[in-house]
Design an enzyme around this catalytic site. Structure first.
Site, mmCIF file in Angstrom:
data_model
loop_
_atom_site.group_PDB
_atom_site.id
_atom_site.type_symbol
_atom_site.label_atom_id
_atom_site.label_comp_id
_atom_site.label_asym_id
_atom_site.label_seq_id
_atom_site.Cartn_x
_atom_site.Cartn_y
_atom_site.Cartn_z
ATOM 1 N N CYS A 1 0.808 -1.217 0.000
ATOM 2 C CA CYS A 1 0.000 0.000 0.000
ATOM 3 C C CYS A 1 0.851 1.281 0.000
ATOM 4 C CB CYS A 1 -0.967 -0.073 1.185
ATOM 5 S SG CYS A 1 -2.481 0.866 0.955
ATOM 6 N N ARG A 54 -13.195 5.762 -1.775
ATOM 7 C CA ARG A 54 -12.035 5.155 -1.169
ATOM 8 C C ARG A 54 -12.216 3.671 -1.413
ATOM 9 N NH1 ARG A 54 -8.122 6.781 2.513
ATOM 10 N NH2 ARG A 54 -7.229 4.944 3.488
ATOM 11 N N HIS A 61 -3.639 -5.876 2.587
ATOM 12 C CA HIS A 61 -3.337 -6.002 4.019
ATOM 13 C C HIS A 61 -3.985 -7.287 4.518
ATOM 14 C CE1 HIS A 61 -2.221 -1.736 4.057
ATOM 15 N NE2 HIS A 61 -3.329 -1.493 3.392
HETATM 16 N N1 GLN Z 1 -2.455 6.584 2.498
HETATM 17 C C1 GLN Z 1 -2.486 5.791 1.312
HETATM 18 C C2 GLN Z 1 -3.851 5.797 0.640
HETATM 19 O O1 GLN Z 1 -4.836 6.070 1.263
HETATM 20 C C3 GLN Z 1 -2.042 4.370 1.627
HETATM 21 C C4 GLN Z 1 -3.009 3.660 2.528
HETATM 22 C C5 GLN Z 1 -2.402 2.476 3.191
HETATM 23 O O2 GLN Z 1 -1.203 2.276 3.161
HETATM 24 N N2 GLN Z 1 -3.198 1.698 3.881
HETATM 25 O O3 GLN Z 1 -3.930 5.491 -0.528
#
Ligand code: GLN
Length: 224
Positions: A95, A130, A194
């Site tokens: 990520c 998101r 994740h």
């Molecule tokens: N902050 C980044 C996004 O929102 C990565 C998120 C994450 O690593 N969980 O895309």
């Protein structure tokens, strides 16, 4: 004496979301099965770092704020990380860590966070979604099930250089358009997964084997 495999966890104290440190714990467990102890070093702000001292680099996910903090420290390590990757050594980036290997990440707050610009891709934000939820996708090592939560949408700039890590069955992966998850380049895997991702045993075992191979090479080079 038990040999020690060295793992660098980049910015462990700042980049570790949704169970990512579990990836390193799973690898340590599998390496123990193969007879190795592991040493995991947190490479954090201001620390010296030579990637070639390690058998594996791990980079977890991060919130936008933590990523902006890490970005202030990161460029010092660009050359050593690039050389390490080009030398075919193993690395897993999740990520936010994955986003950092590319050119930049545009956040939902309108900030552009510079990446290392080692690999040809970029990450942007687009209002309205998101990407959160369970993911399932096909990879070289079978079907992977995981969890994603990111606002960044990653797009490859040079598809002749980068390969996707997986083909989506469920969820978004890199972005809502391409139906692909993550990235592979040489011995590097980048992924939005994740959960941790390495609860998928086939992937974990494949990476553990690559780490052992890298360790053996490093030891031969050191002994000479
Ligand atoms: N902050 C980044 C996004 O929102 C990565 C998120 C994450 O690593 N969980 O895309």
């Amino acid at each position: 004496m038990t040999e020690v495999i060295k793992i660098a966890y980049l910015y462990e104290d700042l980049m570790n979301t949704y169970g990512d440190s579990g990836d390193v714990k799973i690898l340590s467990f599998l390496l123990k099965e193969q007879g190795y102890d592991t040493q995991v070093d947190n490479i954090s702000l201001g620390m010296e770092f030579n990637a070639f001292d390690y058998d594996f680099l791990f980079w977890g996910g991060g919130q936008d704020f933590e990523q902006s903090v890490v970005a202030t420290d990161l460029q010092r390590h660009r050359q050593t990380i690039q050389n390490y990757i080009e030398a075919d050594k193993p690395m897993l980036c999740i990520c936010g860590g994955y986003q950092f290997l590319g050119k930049y990440y545009e956040t939902s707050g309108g900030q552009t966070i510079q990446g290392l610009d080692i690999l040809p891709f970029h990450t942007v934000y687009k209002a309205d979604s998101r990407m959160i939820g369970d993911t399932e996708y096909k990879t070289e090592w079978g079907t992977v099930r995981a969890f994603e939560n990111h606002s960044g949408r990653t797009y490859f700039d040079d598809k002749s250089v980068l390969k996707p890590f997986g083909e989506m069955i469920e969820g978004y992966g890199n972005n809502p358009d391409d139906k692909q998850e993550g990235m592979r380049y040489k011995n590097v895997i980048g992924s939005y997964s994740h959960g941790p991702i390495l609860k998928n045993e086939n992937v974990a075992r494949a990476i553990a084997d690559r780490i052992v191979a890298a360790h053996k090479l490093r030891m031969t080079a050191t002994v000479k």
